[in-house]
Write a protein that holds these residues in place. Structure first.
Motif, mmCIF file in Angstrom:
data_model
loop_
_atom_site.group_PDB
_atom_site.id
_atom_site.type_symbol
_atom_site.label_atom_id
_atom_site.label_comp_id
_atom_site.label_asym_id
_atom_site.label_seq_id
_atom_site.Cartn_x
_atom_site.Cartn_y
_atom_site.Cartn_z
ATOM 1 N N GLU A 2 -1.042 -7.583 -11.215
ATOM 2 C CA GLU A 2 -1.248 -6.879 -9.954
ATOM 3 C C GLU A 2 -1.094 -5.375 -10.105
ATOM 4 O O GLU A 2 -1.641 -4.616 -9.299
ATOM 5 C CB GLU A 2 -0.264 -7.414 -8.917
ATOM 6 C CG GLU A 2 -0.519 -8.868 -8.537
ATOM 7 C CD GLU A 2 0.536 -9.390 -7.581
ATOM 8 O OE1 GLU A 2 1.499 -8.632 -7.327
ATOM 9 O OE2 GLU A 2 0.398 -10.527 -7.105
ATOM 10 N N ARG A 3 -0.350 -4.930 -11.123
ATOM 11 C CA ARG A 3 -0.171 -3.486 -11.329
ATOM 12 C C ARG A 3 -1.308 -2.864 -12.133
ATOM 13 O O ARG A 3 -1.571 -1.669 -11.988
ATOM 14 C CB ARG A 3 1.163 -3.230 -12.055
ATOM 15 C CG ARG A 3 2.385 -3.505 -11.211
ATOM 16 C CD ARG A 3 3.616 -2.856 -11.811
ATOM 17 N NE ARG A 3 3.856 -3.304 -13.177
ATOM 18 C CZ ARG A 3 4.661 -4.309 -13.483
ATOM 19 N NH1 ARG A 3 5.273 -4.979 -12.525
ATOM 20 N NH2 ARG A 3 4.848 -4.647 -14.740
ATOM 21 N N HIS A 4 -1.957 -3.651 -12.990
ATOM 22 C CA HIS A 4 -2.960 -3.074 -13.891
ATOM 23 C C HIS A 4 -4.395 -3.422 -13.523
ATOM 24 O O HIS A 4 -5.322 -2.788 -14.032
ATOM 25 C CB HIS A 4 -2.700 -3.549 -15.332
ATOM 26 C CG HIS A 4 -1.376 -3.077 -15.886
ATOM 27 N ND1 HIS A 4 -0.206 -3.777 -15.695
ATOM 28 C CD2 HIS A 4 -1.042 -1.975 -16.608
ATOM 29 C CE1 HIS A 4 0.795 -3.138 -16.276
ATOM 30 N NE2 HIS A 4 0.315 -2.039 -16.842
ATOM 31 N N ILE A 5 -4.605 -4.437 -12.678
ATOM 32 C CA ILE A 5 -5.957 -4.866 -12.332
ATOM 33 C C ILE A 5 -6.188 -4.591 -10.852
ATOM 34 O O ILE A 5 -5.320 -4.886 -10.021
ATOM 35 C CB ILE A 5 -6.147 -6.366 -12.641
ATOM 36 C CG1 ILE A 5 -5.883 -6.633 -14.133
ATOM 37 C CG2 ILE A 5 -7.552 -6.824 -12.273
ATOM 38 C CD1 ILE A 5 -5.949 -8.091 -14.502
ATOM 39 N N PRO A 6 -7.336 -4.010 -10.475
ATOM 40 C CA PRO A 6 -7.627 -3.777 -9.054
ATOM 41 C C PRO A 6 -7.590 -5.084 -8.265
ATOM 42 O O PRO A 6 -7.828 -6.172 -8.789
ATOM 43 C CB PRO A 6 -9.024 -3.166 -9.081
ATOM 44 C CG PRO A 6 -9.164 -2.578 -10.442
ATOM 45 C CD PRO A 6 -8.374 -3.441 -11.353
ATOM 46 N N GLU A 7 -7.299 -4.955 -6.989
ATOM 47 C CA GLU A 7 -7.109 -6.138 -6.145
ATOM 48 C C GLU A 7 -8.380 -6.985 -6.050
ATOM 49 O O GLU A 7 -8.326 -8.211 -6.127
ATOM 50 C CB GLU A 7 -6.646 -5.704 -4.755
ATOM 51 C CG GLU A 7 -6.346 -6.867 -3.826
ATOM 52 C CD GLU A 7 -5.826 -6.385 -2.479
ATOM 53 O OE1 GLU A 7 -5.580 -7.242 -1.611
ATOM 54 O OE2 GLU A 7 -5.681 -5.168 -2.300
ATOM 55 N N ALA A 8 -9.529 -6.323 -5.860
ATOM 56 C CA ALA A 8 -10.789 -7.069 -5.726
ATOM 57 C C ALA A 8 -11.135 -7.782 -7.031
ATOM 58 O O ALA A 8 -11.557 -8.952 -7.036
ATOM 59 C CB ALA A 8 -11.915 -6.117 -5.325
ATOM 60 N N GLU A 9 -10.923 -7.115 -8.172
ATOM 61 C CA GLU A 9 -11.199 -7.734 -9.463
ATOM 62 C C GLU A 9 -10.237 -8.891 -9.733
ATOM 63 O O GLU A 9 -10.626 -9.939 -10.251
ATOM 64 C CB GLU A 9 -11.076 -6.680 -10.569
ATOM 65 C CG GLU A 9 -11.346 -7.194 -11.976
ATOM 66 C CD GLU A 9 -12.804 -7.589 -12.183
ATOM 67 O OE1 GLU A 9 -13.093 -8.215 -13.214
ATOM 68 O OE2 GLU A 9 -13.651 -7.269 -11.315
ATOM 69 N N LEU A 10 -8.961 -8.717 -9.362
ATOM 70 C CA LEU A 10 -7.981 -9.773 -9.570
ATOM 71 C C LEU A 10 -8.310 -11.004 -8.719
ATOM 72 O O LEU A 10 -8.175 -12.141 -9.171
ATOM 73 C CB LEU A 10 -6.580 -9.253 -9.234
ATOM 74 C CG LEU A 10 -5.413 -10.214 -9.458
ATOM 75 C CD1 LEU A 10 -5.347 -10.645 -10.918
ATOM 76 C CD2 LEU A 10 -4.097 -9.579 -9.027
ATOM 77 N N LYS A 11 -8.772 -10.768 -7.494
ATOM 78 C CA LYS A 11 -9.158 -11.881 -6.627
ATOM 79 C C LYS A 11 -10.360 -12.633 -7.204
ATOM 80 O O LYS A 11 -10.417 -13.870 -7.176
ATOM 81 C CB LYS A 11 -9.471 -11.343 -5.231
ATOM 82 C CG LYS A 11 -9.776 -12.435 -4.215
ATOM 83 C CD LYS A 11 -9.993 -11.830 -2.842
ATOM 84 C CE LYS A 11 -10.285 -12.931 -1.802
ATOM 85 N NZ LYS A 11 -10.494 -12.368 -0.449
#
Length: 571
Positions: A2-11
């Protein structure tokens, strides 16, 4: 993640991971170099890899999470139970990144090597203390001299030495020379053993072992490490078939001569021993011992050269008579002839009477000891029953008609829920369980094991008085036990306290049962002893009056008395 990957990409990645069907199963071996290579091979075609851990690795998934990210360089984006999904990274496998990494490695090779050494020197608890970093650096340097590291190690730093890569046979290897210091114990005391075991829990493993035999290389490395550390910790590899920690410990104890502190399926801990000597000191002492032995041999050879020849032994002039007929005749004429049958019978009778008196005294001593034990058991029983005040049956006890009693008996015998009454008999917990049964049903069925009918009737009356219920019947069932059925009554009210204060507790009831059993056994033993003593006294009076049997019959009867008394004592 969650700290290194953007929220939309992580989702997006997590939604993609939920649809994944293919996964890699990880067994007891855990995260090995083969698994790391397999993950990196799959990253060439797909950005996510799903893993399913089984065995010991699934117990601590937090440590697996950290180790997996450290070994592969990826990022775990989803974890549930023993399943994880690891992401290769946003900039993974880009040409610009690869070219930059190659240029950076060429220009800063020395810098990267120094960083790697610093990373290996970090504490496995991620502490930043300078003293601990210096200690770990020293341990790493020492382990580098012992052998290659175990690349599939799943714990933290320092990484242990792979003992399976050490030579199985070392030419010229011998068990180290040991010398016990003056006025010191050869073995460890209990306090010393406990201290060393507690100290070993805080130490990281020095070696990782998977082989059961061929451990001379490991033994040589252990002896070398003992010069710096008194305790050596060996971790047993996970996932290796047919590992036997007992064989490993036995082989190492023979090869090194050390003291085994502890062993289990995970670790083996060895202490170097109080008689351990460093290599330099043992060499000096060995040479001194060889020199002393050589000097002794030289002195013995010199002494033998100048020694006097042995004198000639002159044969005896008189003939030898030991063991001959002449010696037998002379002894018979000097000390008398052999005994006749009457004398033999008299001597046997005297021996039997002496044995009879000795056995009688022994039985009397046993009887006195048994009576003393009976008094002790009665005192203990009185002490336990001091606060025991059983209730009496109420005068206004509720009555049941014959039809009601027959119906209740039939219902109670068909009930499956029941209470089992054992050797403790009636105590406060029994009455409490009866009230708990009466909360849901009107009857309680109590199974009494291995008691006679009068004892069962006494227990039934006691239960009726203590619980306030109505005794329906006492029945015998086919397996030899008895059943007591108690009705709660038509006007039943739950008491404020389920446990009567006048009854014994569970522990006190067990003590009462044990003391009663001991007292009855001692009484039976004392009665047997008194019976045997009376018989032996009558026989002694007959022998003194001259009316007695032959010596052989008396001896056989005494043997029977002794056997009976010993068997009663064992019971």
């Amino acid at each position: 993640a969650e700290r290194h990957i953007p929220e939309a990409e992580l989702k997006r990645l997590r939604n993609l991971s939920l649809k994944m069907v293919e996964r890699i199963k990880v067994g007891a071996a855990g995260i090995t170099q083969t698994l790391v290579d397999s993950i990196k091979g799959k990253w060439r075609d797909q950005e996510l890899v799903k893993l399913k851990f089984e065995g010991p690795s699934s117990i601590n998934m937090k440590a697996v999470h950290q180790t997996l990210e450290r070994r592969t360089g990826g990022t775990i984006i989803w974890r549930s139970g023993s399943s994880v999904v690891i992401y290769r990274g946003i900039s993974y496998n880009l040409d610009c990144v690869n070219s930059y990494n190659e240029q950076f490695e060429d220009e800063s090779g020395d810098l990267m090597s120094s960083k790697n050494n610093l990373t290996r020197a970090m504490d496995f608890k991620d502490t930043s203390s300078r003293e601990e970093q210096a200690a770990l650096t020293e341990i790493n340097l020492l382990l580098d001299d012992l052998g290659p590291r175990f690349v599939d190690w799943q714990g933290g730093d320092p990484i242990p030495v792979d003992a399976d890569l050490l030579p199985a046979v070392v030419p010229g290897y011998k068990t180290p020379f040991r010398l016990h210091p003056y006025r010191t114990r050869r073995t460890l005391a209990d306090s010393e053993m406990t201290f060393l075991r507690r100290m070993a829990r805080t130490l990281p493993p020095h070696f990782a072992l998977g082989a059961n035999r061929g451990l001379q290389g490991l033994a040589a490395a252990m002896v070398k490490l003992w010069e710096k550390s008194a305790v050596v910790v060996i971790a047993i590899k996970r996932g290796v078939l047919n590992t036997h920690n007992e064989r490993m410990a036995e082989e190492l104890k023979i090869l090194t001569g050390g003291t085994l502190l502890s062993r289990n399926k995970e670790f083996i801990v060895f202490y170097r021993g109080n008689d351990f000597l460093p290599h330099s000191v043992s060499n000096v002492l060995t040479e001194a011992e060889k020199t002393a032995v050589l000097r002794q041999d030289i002195e013995e050879q010199t002494r033998n050269q100048f020694a006097m020849p042995p004198a000639a032994v002159s044969p005896s002039e008189k003939p030898l008579v030991a063991g001959t007929l002449a010696e037998t005749v002379a002894a018979t004429s000097r000390w008398g002839s052999q005994l006749n049958d009457v004398d033999v019978e008299k001597n046997m009778r005297d021996a039997v009477m002496a044995r009879h008196a000795s056995l009688l005294n022994s039985l009397q001593r046993k009887l006195a000891l048994a009576k003393q034990k009976i008094e002790t058991a009665e005192k203990t029983l009185q002490k336990v029953l001091r606060d025991h005040e059983p209730q009496r049956l109420p005068t206004d006890l509720e009555t049941l008609t014959e039809e009601e009693r027959a119906v209740l008996r039939r219902i109670g015998m068909s009930m499956k829920p029941c209470l089992e009454l054992g050797r403790r008999e009636v105590f406060d917990g029994t009455v409490e369980n009866m009230h708990l049964h009466w909360k849901y049903r009107e009857l309680v069925k109590i199974v009494v094991k291995r008691k006679s009918l009068p004892q069962v009737k006494h227990i039934a009356i006691s239960l009726e008085a203590e619980s306030g219920g109505v005794l329906v019947s006492v029945e015998r069932i086919p397996n030899g036990n008895h059943v007591i059925i108690v009705y709660r009554g038509k006007n039943y009210l739950r008491p404020l306290r389920f446990r009567p204060q006048t009854l014994l507790s569970k522990r006190e009831a067990l003590v009462r049962s044990v003391e009663l059993q001991r007292r009855e056994a001692l009484r039976h033993h004392a009665a047997k002893l008194e019976e045997n003593i009376e018989k032996m006294k009558r026989e002694q009076e007959d022998m003194e009056g001259g009316v007695c049997e032959s010596a052989e019959k008396l001896a056989s009867r005494l043997h029977l008395y002794a056997a009976v008394s010993s068997s009663d004592e064992d019971e």
